[in-house]
Design an enzyme around this catalytic site. Structure first.
Site, short mmCIF file in Angstrom:
data_model
loop_
_atom_site.label_atom_id
_atom_site.label_comp_id
_atom_site.label_asym_id
_atom_site.label_seq_id
_atom_site.Cartn_x
_atom_site.Cartn_y
_atom_site.Cartn_z
N TYR A 56 0.84 -1.21 0.00
CA TYR A 56 0.00 0.00 0.00
C TYR A 56 0.87 1.25 0.00
O TYR A 56 0.71 2.13 -0.85
CB TYR A 56 -0.90 -0.03 1.23
CG TYR A 56 -1.89 1.10 1.35
CD1 TYR A 56 -3.02 1.15 0.54
CD2 TYR A 56 -1.72 2.10 2.30
CE1 TYR A 56 -3.95 2.18 0.67
CE2 TYR A 56 -2.64 3.14 2.43
CZ TYR A 56 -3.75 3.16 1.62
OH TYR A 56 -4.67 4.18 1.75
N GLU A 114 4.14 1.79 -0.64
CA GLU A 114 4.99 2.00 -1.82
C GLU A 114 4.16 2.16 -3.08
O GLU A 114 4.54 2.91 -3.99
CB GLU A 114 6.00 0.86 -1.98
CG GLU A 114 6.97 0.72 -0.82
CD GLU A 114 8.02 1.84 -0.73
OE1 GLU A 114 7.83 2.92 -1.35
OE2 GLU A 114 9.02 1.65 -0.02
N VAL A 127 -9.74 1.10 12.69
CA VAL A 127 -9.95 1.16 14.13
C VAL A 127 -11.29 1.78 14.54
O VAL A 127 -11.95 1.28 15.46
CB VAL A 127 -8.75 1.85 14.82
CG1 VAL A 127 -8.67 3.34 14.50
CG2 VAL A 127 -8.78 1.62 16.31
N GLY A 175 -1.44 -3.81 20.48
CA GLY A 175 -0.27 -3.22 21.15
C GLY A 175 -0.70 -2.60 22.47
O GLY A 175 -1.69 -3.00 23.08
N GLY A 214 -1.67 0.54 22.88
CA GLY A 214 -2.65 1.61 22.72
C GLY A 214 -2.05 2.99 22.88
O GLY A 214 -2.76 3.99 22.86
P1 NAD Z 1 -12.73 1.74 0.45
O1 NAD Z 1 -12.05 0.43 0.50
O2 NAD Z 1 -14.04 1.89 1.12
O3 NAD Z 1 -12.89 2.23 -1.05
C1 NAD Z 1 -12.05 1.83 -2.10
C2 NAD Z 1 -12.91 1.60 -3.32
O4 NAD Z 1 -12.06 1.25 -4.44
C3 NAD Z 1 -13.87 0.42 -3.14
O5 NAD Z 1 -15.15 0.78 -3.62
C4 NAD Z 1 -13.27 -0.69 -3.98
O6 NAD Z 1 -14.21 -1.63 -4.44
C5 NAD Z 1 -12.62 0.11 -5.10
N1 NAD Z 1 -11.51 -0.58 -5.77
C6 NAD Z 1 -10.46 -1.22 -5.19
N2 NAD Z 1 -9.64 -1.71 -6.14
C7 NAD Z 1 -10.18 -1.38 -7.34
C8 NAD Z 1 -9.82 -1.61 -8.69
N3 NAD Z 1 -8.71 -2.30 -9.00
N4 NAD Z 1 -10.61 -1.14 -9.67
C9 NAD Z 1 -11.75 -0.45 -9.37
N5 NAD Z 1 -12.15 -0.20 -8.12
C10 NAD Z 1 -11.37 -0.67 -7.11
O7 NAD Z 1 -11.67 2.79 1.05
P2 NAD Z 1 -11.80 4.35 1.32
O8 NAD Z 1 -11.51 4.58 2.74
O9 NAD Z 1 -13.07 4.88 0.73
O10 NAD Z 1 -10.56 4.91 0.49
C11 NAD Z 1 -10.71 5.52 -0.79
C12 NAD Z 1 -9.36 6.05 -1.24
O11 NAD Z 1 -8.87 7.01 -0.30
C13 NAD Z 1 -8.28 4.99 -1.37
O12 NAD Z 1 -7.50 5.23 -2.50
C14 NAD Z 1 -7.46 5.15 -0.11
O13 NAD Z 1 -6.13 4.75 -0.30
C15 NAD Z 1 -7.56 6.65 0.12
N6 NAD Z 1 -7.34 6.98 1.54
C16 NAD Z 1 -8.29 6.71 2.48
C17 NAD Z 1 -8.05 7.01 3.81
C18 NAD Z 1 -9.07 6.77 4.90
O14 NAD Z 1 -8.76 7.01 6.08
N7 NAD Z 1 -10.28 6.35 4.60
C19 NAD Z 1 -6.82 7.57 4.19
C20 NAD Z 1 -5.87 7.80 3.20
C21 NAD Z 1 -6.14 7.52 1.88
N1 UDP Z 2 -6.11 -0.81 15.82
C1 UDP Z 2 -6.49 -1.33 17.06
N2 UDP Z 2 -7.58 -2.13 17.09
C2 UDP Z 2 -8.32 -2.44 15.99
C3 UDP Z 2 -7.93 -1.90 14.75
C4 UDP Z 2 -6.81 -1.10 14.70
O1 UDP Z 2 -5.86 -1.06 18.08
O2 UDP Z 2 -9.31 -3.18 16.13
C5 UDP Z 2 -4.94 0.10 15.80
C6 UDP Z 2 -3.91 -0.21 14.73
O3 UDP Z 2 -2.96 -1.16 15.20
C7 UDP Z 2 -3.29 1.16 14.50
C8 UDP Z 2 -4.46 2.11 14.71
O4 UDP Z 2 -5.43 1.39 15.46
O5 UDP Z 2 -2.30 1.42 15.48
C9 UDP Z 2 -5.10 2.59 13.41
O6 UDP Z 2 -5.35 1.46 12.63
P1 UDP Z 2 -6.15 1.52 11.25
O7 UDP Z 2 -6.12 0.14 10.67
O8 UDP Z 2 -7.46 2.16 11.45
O9 UDP Z 2 -5.33 2.54 10.34
P2 UDP Z 2 -3.77 2.78 10.03
O10 UDP Z 2 -2.92 1.90 10.89
O11 UDP Z 2 -3.61 2.48 8.58
O12 UDP Z 2 -3.58 4.20 10.38
#
Ligand code: NAD
Ligand code: UDP
Length: 312
Positions: free
Chosen positions: A145, A147, A187, A205, A207
Protein backbone atom coordinates in the site's frame (compact mmCIF):
# COMPACT_ATOMS: atom_id res chain seq x y z
CA UNK A 1 -22.45 20.90 -15.30
CA UNK A 2 -19.16 18.98 -15.37
CA UNK A 3 -18.71 15.31 -16.28
CA UNK A 4 -16.73 13.75 -13.46
CA UNK A 5 -15.34 10.24 -13.12
CA UNK A 6 -14.82 8.83 -9.63
CA UNK A 7 -12.80 5.60 -9.50
CA UNK A 8 -13.56 3.72 -6.29
CA UNK A 9 -16.89 5.59 -6.20
CA UNK A 10 -18.78 2.75 -4.47
CA UNK A 11 -16.41 2.75 -1.50
CA UNK A 12 -16.63 4.62 1.78
CA UNK A 13 -15.11 7.95 0.66
CA UNK A 14 -16.09 7.57 -3.00
CA UNK A 15 -19.81 7.19 -2.26
CA UNK A 16 -19.82 10.40 -0.20
CA UNK A 17 -17.93 12.20 -2.97
CA UNK A 18 -20.36 10.98 -5.68
CA UNK A 19 -23.29 12.15 -3.53
CA UNK A 20 -21.78 15.61 -3.07
CA UNK A 21 -20.92 16.01 -6.77
CA UNK A 22 -24.44 14.95 -7.82
CA UNK A 23 -25.93 17.43 -5.34
CA UNK A 24 -23.92 20.16 -7.07
CA UNK A 25 -25.54 19.25 -10.40
CA UNK A 26 -22.66 17.37 -12.05
CA UNK A 27 -22.80 14.20 -14.13
CA UNK A 28 -20.97 11.46 -12.24
CA UNK A 29 -19.51 8.22 -13.57
CA UNK A 30 -18.72 5.86 -10.70
CA UNK A 31 -16.12 3.26 -11.71
CA UNK A 32 -15.65 0.40 -9.25
CA UNK A 33 -14.82 -3.31 -9.16
CA UNK A 34 -16.79 -3.74 -5.90
CA UNK A 35 -13.85 -5.31 -4.05
CA UNK A 36 -14.49 -3.32 -0.87
CA UNK A 37 -17.20 -1.05 -2.27
CA UNK A 38 -20.86 -2.07 -2.30
CA UNK A 39 -23.98 -1.37 -4.35
CA UNK A 40 -25.62 -0.49 -1.04
CA UNK A 41 -23.30 2.53 -0.68
CA UNK A 42 -24.64 4.02 -3.93
CA UNK A 43 -28.21 2.71 -3.70
CA UNK A 44 -29.54 6.22 -3.02
CA UNK A 45 -28.05 7.41 -6.34
CA UNK A 46 -29.44 4.55 -8.43
CA UNK A 47 -31.78 5.82 -11.13
CA UNK A 48 -30.63 9.42 -10.78
CA UNK A 49 -30.33 10.87 -14.32
CA UNK A 50 -26.87 12.30 -13.53
CA UNK A 51 -25.43 9.09 -12.09
CA UNK A 52 -23.91 6.14 -13.87
CA UNK A 53 -22.30 3.08 -12.30
CA UNK A 54 -19.72 1.16 -14.33
CA UNK A 55 -18.45 -2.16 -12.99
CA UNK A 56 -14.80 -1.92 -13.99
CA UNK A 57 -11.37 -2.79 -12.64
CA UNK A 58 -8.91 0.08 -13.18
CA UNK A 59 -6.12 -2.41 -13.79
CA UNK A 60 -7.68 -2.49 -17.27
CA UNK A 61 -7.80 0.62 -19.48
CA UNK A 62 -11.11 2.49 -19.55
CA UNK A 63 -12.22 4.42 -22.64
CA UNK A 64 -14.47 7.41 -22.36
CA UNK A 65 -14.60 10.85 -23.96
CA UNK A 66 -15.77 14.19 -22.63
CA UNK A 67 -14.46 14.04 -19.07
CA UNK A 68 -13.79 17.27 -17.17
CA UNK A 69 -12.42 15.81 -13.95
CA UNK A 70 -11.22 12.47 -12.54
CA UNK A 71 -10.91 11.56 -8.88
CA UNK A 72 -8.71 8.45 -8.52
CA UNK A 73 -9.84 6.74 -5.32
CA UNK A 74 -9.84 3.10 -6.38
CA UNK A 75 -7.70 1.11 -3.93
CA UNK A 76 -8.50 -0.86 -0.79
CA UNK A 77 -7.59 1.32 2.20
CA UNK A 78 -7.97 -0.83 5.31
CA UNK A 79 -4.78 -2.77 6.21
CA UNK A 80 -6.87 -5.97 6.39
CA UNK A 81 -8.16 -5.44 2.86
CA UNK A 82 -5.01 -4.16 1.19
CA UNK A 83 -2.96 -7.04 2.64
CA UNK A 84 -5.56 -9.63 1.53
CA UNK A 85 -4.05 -9.64 -1.99
CA UNK A 86 -0.91 -7.50 -1.75
CA UNK A 87 0.07 -7.91 -5.40
CA UNK A 88 -3.37 -6.82 -6.54
CA UNK A 89 -3.05 -3.75 -4.29
CA UNK A 90 0.21 -2.75 -5.98
CA UNK A 91 -1.28 -3.34 -9.44
CA UNK A 92 -4.28 -1.18 -8.56
CA UNK A 93 -2.05 1.60 -7.22
CA UNK A 94 0.43 1.56 -10.08
CA UNK A 95 -1.15 0.03 -13.23
CA UNK A 96 -4.55 1.45 -12.30
CA UNK A 97 -3.02 4.85 -11.76
CA UNK A 98 -1.32 4.73 -15.19
CA UNK A 99 -4.68 3.88 -16.77
CA UNK A 100 -6.39 6.80 -15.04
CA UNK A 101 -3.55 9.17 -15.97
CA UNK A 102 -3.78 7.93 -19.58
CA UNK A 103 -7.48 8.71 -19.53
CA UNK A 104 -6.74 12.22 -18.21
CA UNK A 105 -4.10 12.73 -20.91
CA UNK A 106 -6.43 11.68 -23.72
CA UNK A 107 -9.46 13.65 -22.52
CA UNK A 108 -7.66 16.69 -21.07
CA UNK A 109 -9.40 16.12 -17.72
CA UNK A 110 -7.99 17.44 -14.48
CA UNK A 111 -7.11 14.49 -12.22
CA UNK A 112 -6.80 14.10 -8.45
CA UNK A 113 -4.94 11.33 -6.63
CA UNK A 114 -6.24 10.13 -3.27
CA UNK A 115 -2.84 9.71 -1.67
CA UNK A 116 -2.32 9.00 1.99
CA UNK A 117 -0.52 9.79 5.23
CA UNK A 118 1.04 6.32 4.77
CA UNK A 119 3.45 8.11 2.41
CA UNK A 120 5.18 9.17 5.65
CA UNK A 121 5.40 5.56 6.93
CA UNK A 122 6.42 5.43 10.61
CA UNK A 123 7.25 9.13 10.76
CA UNK A 124 10.26 10.59 12.53
CA UNK A 125 9.00 14.14 11.91
CA UNK A 126 5.96 15.12 13.96
CA UNK A 127 3.53 16.54 13.00
CA UNK A 128 3.96 15.54 9.38
CA UNK A 129 4.59 18.33 6.86
CA UNK A 130 4.31 17.80 3.11
CA UNK A 131 8.05 18.41 2.64
CA UNK A 132 8.89 15.34 4.80
CA UNK A 133 9.96 12.39 2.62
CA UNK A 134 8.87 9.74 5.08
CA UNK A 135 10.20 6.62 6.76
CA UNK A 136 8.76 3.66 4.86
CA UNK A 137 9.80 0.00 5.06
CA UNK A 138 9.93 -1.12 1.40
CA UNK A 139 9.68 -4.86 2.18
CA UNK A 140 7.11 -5.12 4.98
CA UNK A 141 3.46 -6.13 5.07
CA UNK A 142 2.26 -2.51 4.68
CA UNK A 143 4.60 -1.84 1.75
CA UNK A 144 2.18 -2.95 -0.98
CA UNK A 145 0.00 0.00 0.00
CA UNK A 146 2.63 2.54 1.11
CA UNK A 147 4.99 2.00 -1.82
CA UNK A 148 2.11 1.66 -4.28
CA UNK A 149 0.79 5.04 -3.18
CA UNK A 150 4.29 6.56 -3.25
CA UNK A 151 4.79 5.30 -6.80
CA UNK A 152 1.38 6.74 -7.74
CA UNK A 153 2.53 10.19 -6.55
CA UNK A 154 5.69 9.80 -8.66
CA UNK A 155 3.57 8.87 -11.70
CA UNK A 156 1.33 11.89 -11.17
CA UNK A 157 4.34 14.21 -10.99
CA UNK A 158 5.98 12.69 -14.09
CA UNK A 159 2.79 12.86 -16.18
CA UNK A 160 2.53 16.47 -15.08
CA UNK A 161 6.15 17.32 -15.97
CA UNK A 162 6.26 15.29 -19.20
CA UNK A 163 2.71 15.57 -20.52
CA UNK A 164 1.51 18.76 -18.81
CA UNK A 165 -1.52 17.05 -17.33
CA UNK A 166 -3.39 19.09 -14.72
CA UNK A 167 -2.93 17.17 -11.48
CA UNK A 168 -3.87 17.44 -7.81
CA UNK A 169 -2.41 15.27 -5.03
CA UNK A 170 -4.01 15.11 -1.59
CA UNK A 171 -2.60 13.13 1.32
CA UNK A 172 -5.59 11.91 3.31
CA UNK A 173 -5.17 11.15 7.03
CA UNK A 174 -7.31 8.58 8.92
CA UNK A 175 -10.91 9.29 7.96
CA UNK A 176 -14.06 7.71 9.40
CA UNK A 177 -17.82 7.99 9.04
CA UNK A 178 -21.01 6.33 7.84
CA UNK A 179 -20.73 3.73 5.05
CA UNK A 180 -17.56 2.19 6.41
CA UNK A 181 -18.18 -1.55 6.35
CA UNK A 182 -18.86 -3.13 9.77
CA UNK A 183 -16.01 -5.56 9.01
CA UNK A 184 -13.79 -2.91 7.43
CA UNK A 185 -11.04 -3.64 9.96
CA UNK A 186 -9.98 -0.04 10.59
CA UNK A 187 -9.95 1.16 14.13
CA UNK A 188 -12.94 3.53 14.39
CA UNK A 189 -15.44 1.17 12.73
CA UNK A 190 -14.03 -1.80 14.70
CA UNK A 191 -14.43 -0.02 18.04
CA UNK A 192 -17.89 1.39 17.26
CA UNK A 193 -19.22 -1.99 16.14
CA UNK A 194 -17.65 -3.76 19.13
CA UNK A 195 -19.13 -1.16 21.50
CA UNK A 196 -22.62 -1.48 20.03
CA UNK A 197 -22.46 -5.26 20.44
CA UNK A 198 -20.98 -4.98 23.97
CA UNK A 199 -18.06 -7.10 22.73
CA UNK A 200 -14.44 -6.66 23.80
CA UNK A 201 -12.73 -3.60 22.32
CA UNK A 202 -9.53 -4.84 20.70
CA UNK A 203 -6.53 -2.56 21.17
CA UNK A 204 -3.49 -3.72 19.18
CA UNK A 205 -0.27 -3.22 21.15
CA UNK A 206 -0.26 -0.94 24.20
CA UNK A 207 -2.65 1.61 22.72
CA UNK A 208 -0.07 4.35 23.16
CA UNK A 209 0.30 4.76 19.37
CA UNK A 210 -1.50 7.83 18.03
CA UNK A 211 -3.71 8.73 15.10
CA UNK A 212 -5.64 11.89 14.16
CA UNK A 213 -9.20 11.19 13.06
CA UNK A 214 -11.02 13.17 10.42
CA UNK A 215 -14.77 13.02 9.83
CA UNK A 216 -15.81 12.22 6.26
CA UNK A 217 -17.67 15.52 5.60
CA UNK A 218 -14.54 17.53 6.35
CA UNK A 219 -12.52 15.44 3.91
CA UNK A 220 -15.08 15.80 1.11
CA UNK A 221 -15.04 19.59 1.54
CA UNK A 222 -11.24 19.56 1.35
CA UNK A 223 -11.28 17.40 -1.79
CA UNK A 224 -13.71 19.70 -3.60
CA UNK A 225 -11.75 22.81 -2.64
CA UNK A 226 -8.52 21.21 -3.85
CA UNK A 227 -10.04 20.17 -7.19
CA UNK A 228 -11.42 23.71 -7.65
CA UNK A 229 -8.16 25.45 -6.69
CA UNK A 230 -6.00 27.17 -9.30
CA UNK A 231 -4.13 24.85 -11.71
CA UNK A 232 -0.75 25.99 -10.39
CA UNK A 233 -1.47 24.47 -6.97
CA UNK A 234 -0.91 20.75 -7.50
CA UNK A 235 0.02 19.68 -3.94
CA UNK A 236 0.74 17.34 -2.34
CA UNK A 237 -1.40 18.76 0.42
CA UNK A 238 -2.33 17.12 3.73
CA UNK A 239 -6.06 16.80 4.39
CA UNK A 240 -6.69 15.64 7.94
CA UNK A 241 -7.73 16.63 11.42
CA UNK A 242 -4.71 17.69 13.50
CA UNK A 243 -6.35 16.66 16.79
CA UNK A 244 -4.25 13.68 17.90
CA UNK A 245 -5.42 10.80 20.15
CA UNK A 246 -3.84 7.63 21.47
CA UNK A 247 -5.71 4.49 20.44
CA UNK A 248 -6.44 3.90 24.12
CA UNK A 249 -8.07 7.36 24.35
CA UNK A 250 -10.15 6.50 21.30
CA UNK A 251 -11.31 3.23 22.90
CA UNK A 252 -12.30 5.04 26.10
CA UNK A 253 -14.11 7.73 24.16
CA UNK A 254 -16.10 5.20 22.12
CA UNK A 255 -17.16 3.40 25.33
CA UNK A 256 -18.15 6.72 26.96
CA UNK A 257 -20.07 8.08 23.97
CA UNK A 258 -21.92 4.80 23.34
CA UNK A 259 -22.55 3.90 26.99
CA UNK A 260 -21.34 0.40 26.13
CA UNK A 261 -20.53 -2.37 28.62
CA UNK A 262 -17.52 -3.40 26.51
CA UNK A 263 -14.18 -4.13 28.14
CA UNK A 264 -10.84 -3.22 26.62
CA UNK A 265 -8.55 -6.13 25.67
CA UNK A 266 -5.04 -6.01 24.24
CA UNK A 267 -3.95 -7.96 21.15
CA UNK A 268 -0.59 -8.16 19.34
CA UNK A 269 0.51 -5.09 17.41
CA UNK A 270 0.76 -5.75 13.64
CA UNK A 271 4.22 -5.33 12.04
CA UNK A 272 5.30 -1.83 11.04
CA UNK A 273 2.31 -0.18 12.74
CA UNK A 274 3.17 3.56 12.75
CA UNK A 275 3.73 4.92 16.27
CA UNK A 276 2.37 8.40 15.67
CA UNK A 277 0.48 10.37 13.06
CA UNK A 278 -0.74 13.95 12.98
CA UNK A 279 -1.03 16.24 9.97
CA UNK A 280 0.41 19.71 9.72
CA UNK A 281 -2.39 21.45 7.79
CA UNK A 282 -0.79 24.89 7.39
CA UNK A 283 -0.67 24.47 3.60
CA UNK A 284 -4.34 23.48 3.28
CA UNK A 285 -5.36 26.42 5.47
CA UNK A 286 -3.33 28.85 3.41
CA UNK A 287 -4.10 27.56 -0.10
CA UNK A 288 -7.61 26.14 0.29
CA UNK A 289 -8.88 28.14 3.28
CA UNK A 290 -9.86 24.76 4.66
CA UNK A 291 -9.76 23.22 8.09
CA UNK A 292 -11.82 20.51 9.79
CA UNK A 293 -15.00 21.50 11.61
CA UNK A 294 -16.24 18.20 13.09
CA UNK A 295 -14.43 16.93 16.18
CA UNK A 296 -14.24 13.34 17.34
CA UNK A 297 -17.15 13.37 19.85
CA UNK A 298 -19.59 14.69 17.28
CA UNK A 299 -18.27 12.36 14.57
CA UNK A 300 -18.56 9.34 16.85
CA UNK A 301 -22.19 10.19 17.63
CA UNK A 302 -22.92 10.24 13.91
CA UNK A 303 -21.10 6.92 13.42
CA UNK A 304 -23.07 5.33 16.25
CA UNK A 305 -26.38 6.58 14.79
CA UNK A 306 -25.43 5.11 11.41
CA UNK A 307 -24.43 1.70 12.75
CA UNK A 308 -27.52 1.61 15.00
CA UNK A 309 -29.71 2.09 11.93
CA UNK A 310 -27.62 -0.55 10.16
CA UNK A 311 -28.87 -2.95 12.90
CA UNK A 312 -25.44 -4.18 13.90
P1 NAD B 1 -12.73 1.74 0.45
O1 NAD B 1 -12.05 0.43 0.50
O2 NAD B 1 -14.04 1.89 1.12
O3 NAD B 1 -12.89 2.23 -1.05
C1 NAD B 1 -12.05 1.83 -2.10
C2 NAD B 1 -12.91 1.60 -3.32
O4 NAD B 1 -12.06 1.25 -4.44
C3 NAD B 1 -13.87 0.42 -3.14
O5 NAD B 1 -15.15 0.78 -3.62
C4 NAD B 1 -13.27 -0.69 -3.98
O6 NAD B 1 -14.21 -1.63 -4.44
C5 NAD B 1 -12.62 0.11 -5.10
N1 NAD B 1 -11.51 -0.58 -5.77
C6 NAD B 1 -10.46 -1.22 -5.19
N2 NAD B 1 -9.64 -1.71 -6.14
C7 NAD B 1 -10.18 -1.38 -7.34
C8 NAD B 1 -9.82 -1.61 -8.69
N3 NAD B 1 -8.71 -2.30 -9.00
N4 NAD B 1 -10.61 -1.14 -9.67
C9 NAD B 1 -11.75 -0.45 -9.37
N5 NAD B 1 -12.15 -0.20 -8.12
C10 NAD B 1 -11.37 -0.67 -7.11
O7 NAD B 1 -11.67 2.79 1.05
P2 NAD B 1 -11.80 4.35 1.32
O8 NAD B 1 -11.51 4.58 2.74
O9 NAD B 1 -13.07 4.88 0.73
O10 NAD B 1 -10.56 4.91 0.49
C11 NAD B 1 -10.71 5.52 -0.79
C12 NAD B 1 -9.36 6.05 -1.24
O11 NAD B 1 -8.87 7.01 -0.30
C13 NAD B 1 -8.28 4.99 -1.37
O12 NAD B 1 -7.50 5.23 -2.50
C14 NAD B 1 -7.46 5.15 -0.11
O13 NAD B 1 -6.13 4.75 -0.30
C15 NAD B 1 -7.56 6.65 0.12
N6 NAD B 1 -7.34 6.98 1.54
C16 NAD B 1 -8.29 6.71 2.48
C17 NAD B 1 -8.05 7.01 3.81
C18 NAD B 1 -9.07 6.77 4.90
O14 NAD B 1 -8.76 7.01 6.08
N7 NAD B 1 -10.28 6.35 4.60
C19 NAD B 1 -6.82 7.57 4.19
C20 NAD B 1 -5.87 7.80 3.20
C21 NAD B 1 -6.14 7.52 1.88
N1 UDP C 1 -6.11 -0.81 15.82
C1 UDP C 1 -6.49 -1.33 17.06
N2 UDP C 1 -7.58 -2.13 17.09
C2 UDP C 1 -8.32 -2.44 15.99
C3 UDP C 1 -7.93 -1.90 14.75
C4 UDP C 1 -6.81 -1.10 14.70
O1 UDP C 1 -5.86 -1.06 18.08
O2 UDP C 1 -9.31 -3.18 16.13
C5 UDP C 1 -4.94 0.10 15.80
C6 UDP C 1 -3.91 -0.21 14.73
O3 UDP C 1 -2.96 -1.16 15.20
C7 UDP C 1 -3.29 1.16 14.50
C8 UDP C 1 -4.46 2.11 14.71
O4 UDP C 1 -5.43 1.39 15.46
O5 UDP C 1 -2.30 1.42 15.48
C9 UDP C 1 -5.10 2.59 13.41
O6 UDP C 1 -5.35 1.46 12.63
P1 UDP C 1 -6.15 1.52 11.25
O7 UDP C 1 -6.12 0.14 10.67
O8 UDP C 1 -7.46 2.16 11.45
O9 UDP C 1 -5.33 2.54 10.34
P2 UDP C 1 -3.77 2.78 10.03
O10 UDP C 1 -2.92 1.90 10.89
O11 UDP C 1 -3.61 2.48 8.58
O12 UDP C 1 -3.58 4.20 10.38
Amino acid sequence: MKTILVSGGAGFIGSHLCTRLISEGHYVICLDNLFTGTRMNIMHLKGHPNFEFVHHDIELPYHREGLDEIYNLACPASPVHYQFDAIKTIKTSVVGCINMLGLAKRTGAKIMQASTSEIYGDPTVHPQVESYWGNVNPIGIRSCYDEGKRCAETLFMDYHRQNHIRIKIIRIFNTYGPRMLPDDGRVVSNFVVQALQNRNITIYGTGEQTRSFQYIDDLIEGMIRMMDSEDTFIGPVNIGNPHEFTIRELAEKVIAVSGSKSKIVFEPLPHDDPKQRKPDITLAKEKLHWEPTIELDEGLHRMLDYFNDYRI
